[in-house]
Design a protein around this motif. Structure first.
Motif, PDB file in Angstrom:
ATOM      1  N   UNK A  36      30.363 -20.256 -41.327  1.00 52.04           N
ATOM      2  CA  UNK A  36      31.225 -20.561 -40.186  1.00 52.04           C
ATOM      3  C   UNK A  36      31.728 -19.287 -39.521  1.00 52.04           C
ATOM      4  N   UNK A  37      32.167 -18.333 -40.325  1.00 49.27           N
ATOM      5  CA  UNK A  37      32.779 -17.119 -39.780  1.00 49.27           C
ATOM      6  C   UNK A  37      31.762 -16.195 -39.123  1.00 49.27           C
ATOM      7  N   UNK A  38      30.499 -16.283 -39.524  1.00 48.31           N
ATOM      8  CA  UNK A  38      29.482 -15.411 -38.938  1.00 48.31           C
ATOM      9  C   UNK A  38      28.818 -16.035 -37.713  1.00 48.31           C
ATOM     10  N   UNK A  39      29.204 -17.254 -37.368  1.00 48.58           N
ATOM     11  CA  UNK A  39      28.657 -17.907 -36.171  1.00 48.58           C
ATOM     12  C   UNK A  39      29.627 -17.697 -35.004  1.00 48.58           C
ATOM     13  N   UNK A  40      29.167 -17.110 -33.896  1.00 45.75           N
ATOM     14  CA  UNK A  40      30.081 -16.763 -32.789  1.00 45.75           C
ATOM     15  C   UNK A  40      30.867 -17.963 -32.266  1.00 45.75           C
ATOM     16  N   UNK A  41      32.130 -17.726 -31.966  1.00 46.78           N
ATOM     17  CA  UNK A  41      33.054 -18.679 -31.321  1.00 46.78           C
ATOM     18  C   UNK A  41      33.514 -19.812 -32.247  1.00 46.78           C
ATOM     19  N   UNK A  42      32.888 -19.976 -33.422  1.00 46.92           N
ATOM     20  CA  UNK A  42      33.143 -21.177 -34.221  1.00 46.92           C
ATOM     21  C   UNK A  42      34.546 -21.200 -34.830  1.00 46.92           C
TER      22      UNK A  42
END
Length: 803
Positions: A376-382
């Motif tokens: 989750x944290x490495x996916x932009x804007x999430x």
């Protein structure tokens, strides 16, 4: 020294298969939905599931492979089964604001029914409405309206034309509209030439009269237009009446069908009003298709006018039993929060409310969403979008990056969907504390922390559950059954993973790997039931696949490229023990540590630190060593000493404080000129008062030195000194235990550094301390003489300057 030797009885950690009450795992029951050894985490998770308040989302913290994901899913499904089935979420056309599609929530399964019913009535109306306007009744009423208003406008025009003729003018239609034209006595239009020949008074008279008639024409046309508008209003009223007569019964039937859902009833009333207002669309649709097939194709492709009556089943809970449980394994922005799709057509991209697609957050609404924190944290804007949704308790579907498109999509702003779900986030303790310390909103949104441990007590209850867990893996993966002896070997392997004979590992991934590989080796041995030897073979082979670095280092030692003595004695030279980490495999190897002492005041020099190869913990250990020296030998006089300590032939970084004891012994050996036994290696941390503290990797360190001694030849005098507080961590390879039992190898345990001195220097500790004090006193005496000589020289120089 024998009093410090570890008895063979203290080395036996093997679990006896006789303590198991089964012969094979076939007799056991599976525990697929239970997790063992995680009572704290299970209690936290259960409490978090029961609290239905804002912010009570759950963060499951623990190392990979401890069963967090499986347990979270099982617990969520168990809790969800007791909860109510959530409603379907629909998007429908907003008749008042088309760019803001409306959200509707209807009982589960009703969305499909409404969608089908709306498709049917639109199709039915497209047939019925044109047919009604082709009927005799409509044509009759239409003619009556036209017959009522047409004569009025005709009469008005005829009277005006007669009036104009009497005044010498004829009304003529031109491109500029109706204009008066002067005529002669015969009623023929006057030509331009004849008009020019008239006298000026006559011309002026005709011009004035023409202007009056022109003004009157405007008035008459307004009256005629008013008559036509009244006629059109009556025609529209007629069409609306006919439309209502067709639409109302159909919509009324639907309203009765959905009378229990007020939201649908209100929507159907709006649909009825919109259809009646747009009755011409239903009348003329077939004509348009026949007149312009290309245009009809275009309308069908991009969604014609009738798309507004479709239903977008945004979230379909028809087949959901209880509350939904969604495990999002790829939490990208669109997978989580949905998107508005577009369709490319004739060089443009268009969209409508039927192209609004849901994300896993919408699908989990009313239930649980399980997601991994790292993904989750490495996916932009999430992360920011998820926080905003949880804080506002609503989620809006909106695309990201639209401003970067070369061809922008028509903008839709769908209504937000109310959010009521529980997030179960899975991650490492590092991620948890990182978020807790640096994101002020995290603690408000994830109030429940479920800590997963990597170990559990090795008691009867957990051993029984561990065996049941093995049985469940066997059933799920269709493996061969395991014998009681094989299960006992797995229990030993699990304890070895923890580095504690009183514990079992909860890193079930590594345990499952050995189960799978044992099954393969059992096949190769034609075993019907997996034996202990197959388990041992699986463990040994797994180690062999990872120990290339260990073999290379051993080869360097065997070829004397890495200098190491396992016999004899040397002053200021000792065998310390290090642990190497190669991915998921760790092994121990001895490391030569040397110490040199000489005159000076610089104290203890850590060569690794000076070369910037020392980690912070190792540097701290050397400083503790300095503290020990000061407390032990510098109570009556300053410590006058310069000493250097180094890990020889170390070309990588050095960290950890487990070499502190070895460094102290080497330094005191150098100061006292007492040789150190090279056939004994030592590991252990130490505090400033000389108390020996436990260290990690004790088994790997002992086995590492044993392998070196074995390759150079066991003498029966070789051995390893460890902290006494590490006795519970001893789970050595059977070969080492046998060597100790046969007197070929020795193990010692100590609590204080003086005990290490007696073993390593083969001399009483007090004699060593006395020799060290004498050497330090000698250094101090030289320092004093140097100081006096320096003062005398400074004094003589001062007198010369005065003279």
């Amino acid at each position: 020294m024998d009093k410090y030797k570890i008895k063979i009885s203290n080395l036996d950690y093997n679990f006896n298969s006789d303590e198991l009450d089964f012969e094979t795992t076939k007799e056991l029951s599976a525990i697929d939905e239970e997790i063992i050894g995680q009572n704290r985490a299970a209690s936290s998770l259960d409490f978090g599931m029961r609290v239905n308040k804002k912010g009570y989302n759950i963060f499951m913290a623990g190392e990979s492979g401890t069963g967090k994901s499986t347990y979270a899913e099982n617990m969520a499904e168990e809790k969800a089964a007791e909860m109510d089935q959530p409603k379907d979420i629909l998007y429908v056309f907003n008749f008042s604001e088309p760019e803001i599609p409306r959200v509707m929530r209807v009982p589960a399964g009703m969305g499909n029914e409404l969608k089908n019913d709306m498709d049917k009535i639109v199709e039915e109306l497209q047939e019925e409405i044109p047919r009604a306007f082709e009927g005799e009744e409509y044509e009759k009423e239409r003619k009556e309206i036209l017959n009522e208003y047409q004569p009025k406008s005709n009469k008005l025009m005829q009277e005006f034309e007669s009036s104009a003729k009497e005044r010498g003018f004829l009304l003529q239609n031109t491109s500029q509209g109706l204009v008066p034209v002067p005529i002669d006595e015969d009623g023929e239009p006057i030509s331009r030439e004849d008009f020019q020949e008239m006298d000026e008074d006559k011309k002026e008279e005709i011009r004035n009269e023409s202007q009056k008639i022109q003004n009157e024409i405007s008035q008459v046309m307004r009256e005629i237009r008013s008559i036509k508008e009244k006629a059109q209003d009556e025609l529209s009223a007629l069409e609306k009446k006919i439309g209502i007569s067709i639409v109302q019964p159909i919509i009324c039937h639907l309203k009765n069908q959905y009378e229990d859902c007020e939201e649908i009833v209100d929507y159907l009333e709006e649909v009825q009003e919109d259809i009646v207002d747009n009755i011409d669309r239903f009348r003329n649709e077939n004509d348009k298709k026949q007149q312009n097939p290309f245009m009809a194709m275009q309308q069908d492709d991009d969604g014609s006018f009738f798309v507004r009556y479709q239903i977008n089943i945004f979230v379909n809970n028809n087949k959901t039993e209880g509350a939904p449980v969604i495990y999002e394994k790829n939490p990208t922005y669109y997978n989580l929060f949905g998107k508005i799709e577009g369709k490319s057509q004739f060089g443009t991209i268009t969209t409508n409310f039927t192209m609004i697609k849901s994300g896993s957050l919408h699908q989990a609404n009313g239930g649980f969403l399980v997601v991994h924190a790292k993904d989750l944290l490495t996916s932009p804007f999430c992360w920011d979008t998820l926080k905003r949704a949880l804080i506002n308790q609503e989620i809006t579907v909106e695309n990201i990056g639209e401003q970067y498109r070369s061809v922008p999509i028509i903008t839709l702003k769908p209504e937000a969907v109310e959010l009521d779900l529980k997030i179960i986030m899975i991650g490492s303790p590092y991620i948890y504390y990182l978020l807790y310390n640096y994101d002020e909103e995290f603690s408000e949104l994830f109030k429940i922390k479920a800590d997963f441990d990597t170990e559990m007590k090795r008691n009867k209850e957990n051993i029984s559950k561990f065996a049941d867990f093995i049985s469940s893996v066997i059933n799920r993966a269709e493996l061969k059954e395991f014998s009681a002896e094989a299960v006992a070997e797995m229990i030993n392997f699990s304890s070895r993973l923890t580095g504690d004979r009183e514990k079992l590992s909860t890193k079930f991934n590594e345990i499952i790997e050995i189960l799978f590989e044992s099954d393969v080796w059992a096949d190769s041995y034609d075993e019907e039931v997996v034996s202990a030897s197959s388990v041992k073979k699986a463990i040994d082979e797994k180690e062999m696949r990872s120990n290339l670095l260990e073999e290379k280092i051993q080869e360097q030692i065997d070829r004397d490229h890495l200098l190491l003595d396992v016999s004899g004695q040397e002053v200021g030279q000792i065998n310390g023990l290090s642990v190497y980490q190669a991915g998921n495999y760790s092994f121990g190897r001895p490391a030569r540590i040397t110490a040199r002492s000489y005159l000076g005041k610089e104290g203890v020099i850590n060569i690794e630190r000076e070369a910037k190869m020392s980690g912070r913990i190792h540097s701290k250990g050397v400083m503790i060593l300095t503290g020990y020296l000061g407390g032990k030998y510098a109570q009556d006089a300053p410590l006058s000493l310069t000493a250097s300590i180094a890990f020889e032939q170390s070309y990588g970084g050095v960290d950890g404080d487990s070499a502190t004891c070895a460094e102290v012994v080497a330094l005191l050996s150098s100061l006292s000129a007492t040789p150190i036994r090279q056939d004994i290696a030592i590991t252990g941390s130490m505090n400033q008062k000389g108390v020996v503290q436990p260290i990690g990797g004790v088994n790997e360190k002992i086995e590492g030195f044993f392998k070196v001694c074995k390759s150079k030849g066991l003498t029966g005098e070789q051995g390893v000194i460890i902290p006494k507080r590490n006795l519970d961590n001893l789970m050595l390879d059977q070969e080492v235990i046998e060597a100790v039992d046969q007197g070929k190898f020795n193990l010692y345990s100590i609590e204080k550094i003086d005990q290490a001195l007696e073993i390593m220097l083969d001399t009483e500790a007090e004699k060593i301390h006395t020799a060290v004090k004498e050497k330090l006193a000698e250094y101090a005496e030289f320092d004093t003489e140097d100081y006096d000589e320096e003062n005398k020289t400074n004094s003589d120089n001062s007198e010369n300057e005065d003279n």
